[in-house]
Design an enzyme around this catalytic site. Sequence first.
Site, short mmCIF file in Angstrom:
data_model
loop_
_atom_site.label_atom_id
_atom_site.label_comp_id
_atom_site.label_asym_id
_atom_site.label_seq_id
_atom_site.Cartn_x
_atom_site.Cartn_y
_atom_site.Cartn_z
N THR A 122 0.79 -1.20 0.05
CA THR A 122 0.05 0.18 0.18
C THR A 122 0.64 1.32 -0.09
OG1 THR A 122 -1.22 1.23 1.52
CG2 THR A 122 -0.12 -0.47 2.48
N ASP A 123 0.49 2.30 -0.40
CA ASP A 123 1.03 3.70 -0.54
C ASP A 123 1.21 4.23 0.87
OD1 ASP A 123 -1.68 4.46 -0.18
OD2 ASP A 123 -1.54 6.04 -1.64
N GLU A 124 0.61 3.59 1.91
CA GLU A 124 0.32 4.12 3.32
C GLU A 124 1.75 3.87 3.91
OE1 GLU A 124 -2.87 3.53 5.45
OE2 GLU A 124 -4.48 3.26 4.06
N TYR A 147 -1.43 -0.56 11.11
CA TYR A 147 -1.77 -1.25 9.53
C TYR A 147 -0.54 -1.06 8.79
CZ TYR A 147 -3.29 -1.46 4.99
OH TYR A 147 -3.28 -1.87 3.49
N LYS A 151 2.42 -3.41 7.30
CA LYS A 151 2.46 -3.81 5.64
C LYS A 151 3.97 -3.36 5.09
CE LYS A 151 -0.21 -4.56 3.07
NZ LYS A 151 -0.91 -5.80 2.67
N1 LIG Z 1 -8.36 -1.52 -0.01
C1 LIG Z 1 -7.24 -0.64 -0.46
O1 LIG Z 1 -7.53 0.61 -0.54
C2 LIG Z 1 -6.06 -0.95 -0.57
C3 LIG Z 1 -5.04 -0.29 -1.06
C4 LIG Z 1 -3.73 -0.68 -1.08
C5 LIG Z 1 -3.64 -2.07 -0.89
N2 LIG Z 1 -4.30 -2.74 -0.38
C6 LIG Z 1 -3.98 -3.89 0.02
O2 LIG Z 1 -4.47 -4.99 -0.92
C7 LIG Z 1 -4.89 -6.13 -0.08
C8 LIG Z 1 -6.49 -6.50 -0.11
O3 LIG Z 1 -7.02 -5.32 0.48
P1 LIG Z 1 -8.64 -5.38 0.40
O4 LIG Z 1 -9.26 -3.99 0.47
O5 LIG Z 1 -9.15 -6.13 -0.70
O6 LIG Z 1 -9.03 -6.07 1.87
P2 LIG Z 1 -10.21 -6.75 2.60
O7 LIG Z 1 -10.03 -6.51 3.63
O8 LIG Z 1 -11.44 -6.47 1.68
O9 LIG Z 1 -9.91 -8.47 2.09
C9 LIG Z 1 -8.89 -8.97 2.90
C10 LIG Z 1 -9.03 -10.42 2.58
O10 LIG Z 1 -8.21 -11.35 3.21
C11 LIG Z 1 -8.52 -12.22 4.00
N3 LIG Z 1 -7.73 -12.59 5.33
C12 LIG Z 1 -7.42 -11.89 6.50
N4 LIG Z 1 -6.75 -12.55 7.05
C13 LIG Z 1 -6.34 -13.67 6.57
C14 LIG Z 1 -5.41 -14.78 6.99
N5 LIG Z 1 -4.76 -14.67 7.97
N6 LIG Z 1 -5.45 -15.91 5.87
C15 LIG Z 1 -5.97 -15.96 4.86
N7 LIG Z 1 -7.10 -15.01 4.46
C16 LIG Z 1 -7.07 -13.89 5.21
C17 LIG Z 1 -10.02 -11.89 4.43
O11 LIG Z 1 -10.95 -12.86 4.86
C18 LIG Z 1 -10.32 -10.97 3.33
O12 LIG Z 1 -11.20 -11.94 2.36
C19 LIG Z 1 -4.30 -5.92 1.16
O13 LIG Z 1 -2.93 -6.52 1.45
C20 LIG Z 1 -4.17 -4.32 1.41
O14 LIG Z 1 -3.04 -4.10 2.38
C21 LIG Z 1 -5.59 -2.28 -0.03
#
Ligand SMILES: NC(=O)c1ccc[n+]([C@@H]2O[C@H](COP(=O)([O-])OP(=O)(O)OC[C@H]3O[C@@H](n4cnc5c(N)ncnc54)[C@H](O)[C@@H]3O)[C@@H](O)[C@H]2O)c1
Length: 337
Positions: A122-124, A147, A151
């Site tokens: 993430t950009d965070e 968080y 990451k």
């Molecule tokens: N949402 C954003 O804006 C954003 C931006 C940049 C990066 N990200 C990154 O992208 C990825 C996905 O984000 P998202 O928004 O889809 O998240 P989300 O919270 O919607 O989904 C996360 C998924 O991971 C699963 N999960 C959590 N812990 C787990 C474990 N221990 N084992 C197996 N599965 C597990 C959850 O059940 C869920 O289905 C993350 O790594 C996040 O850091 C998100």
Amino acid sequence: MAFSSILVTGGCGFIGANFVRLLLERGYNNVVVLDKLTYAGRLENLAGMGVPIVVGDIGNLELVRHIVEMNGIDLIVNFAAETHVDQSILNPFVFTETNVRGTHVLLEVAREKKIRFHHISTDEVYGTIEGDHHSLETDILAPRSPYSASKAAADLLVQSYFVTYGLQTTITRGSNNVGAYQFLEKVVPLFATNAMLDLPLPVYGDGLQMRDYTHVSDHCTGILAVLEKGSIGEIYNVGAGQEITNMAMLEVLLETLNKPRSLIRHVTDRAGHDRRYSVSVKKLEALGWKAQYAPKEAVAAAAKWYLENPTYWQPVRESSSFQAYYNRQYAKRLETV
Ligand SMILES: NC(=O)c1ccc[n+]([C@@H]2O[C@H](COP(=O)([O-])OP(=O)(O)OC[C@H]3O[C@@H](n4cnc5c(N)ncnc54)[C@H](O)[C@@H]3O)[C@@H](O)[C@H]2O)c1
């Protein structure tokens, strides 16, 4: 096809589910999902896709090894994570457990099986960005929430496996995503669904935080571009490449849903709230990728999706677990305005 069999962890979450759909569209038919189905993971996100889903934890080394062996996996794409900053402030330990230790387990299996590993970051991890700087992949990491710190720690582990073991790794650092299947705790679906229910929109602080709102489809095509054309050991930012204030995001959202500004309430800010994120996406663009949505277009498209899919979000809004979270996070804040 660049890969014959792909393990997508966290594939029942927001971005993971969109990415699995993209893989299938692009002809990658051998896809397996591993997901723990936490409160944020939903089987409905992959309904009708015909993709095998293993319910389990990325921290379970034997399970991950078994899935990789049984399916001839040659690429792991790791989306699995605890993802909400506010949850990380309330309950930080699980963030270290999944985001750091869980990623480490996946890396170990990838090393053992000599397969490609792609990590979704993430950009965070860059922290709050001053002036008009746009974060470069080479910038120092300065995470400021549990968080983003978890990451950043995972990113460093991934890089260490590339340097130390020669593991075939890549990392993408995405900015704030919006679009279909995002869990309701996140700001755009939260405010969109509040607005549709004529509930107040609790805006943290002055709402002038700057975010690069990126449509999830742009994030997913960016990840695929890195998988197919990126250089091993490299990191790529993914975003629209421009940012807007949260107030501007709200204006678009209210206009799309035809709801009044009077729903807006400014409430106590999030502790340690980063003021601005901004990424340079030039490195990714050099691979031939380009974002299709500007931030305002991305927000409008996301709001429209929630407007058109009430059966997706209504049961979540009504669930006791979501209501308990919502009250804990916002009830006091809303009382005092
Ligand atoms: N949402 C954003 O804006 C954003 C931006 C940049 C990066 N990200 C990154 O992208 C990825 C996905 O984000 P998202 O928004 O889809 O998240 P989300 O919270 O919607 O989904 C996360 C998924 O991971 C699963 N999960 C959590 N812990 C787990 C474990 N221990 N084992 C197996 N599965 C597990 C959850 O059940 C869920 O289905 C993350 O790594 C996040 O850091 C998100």
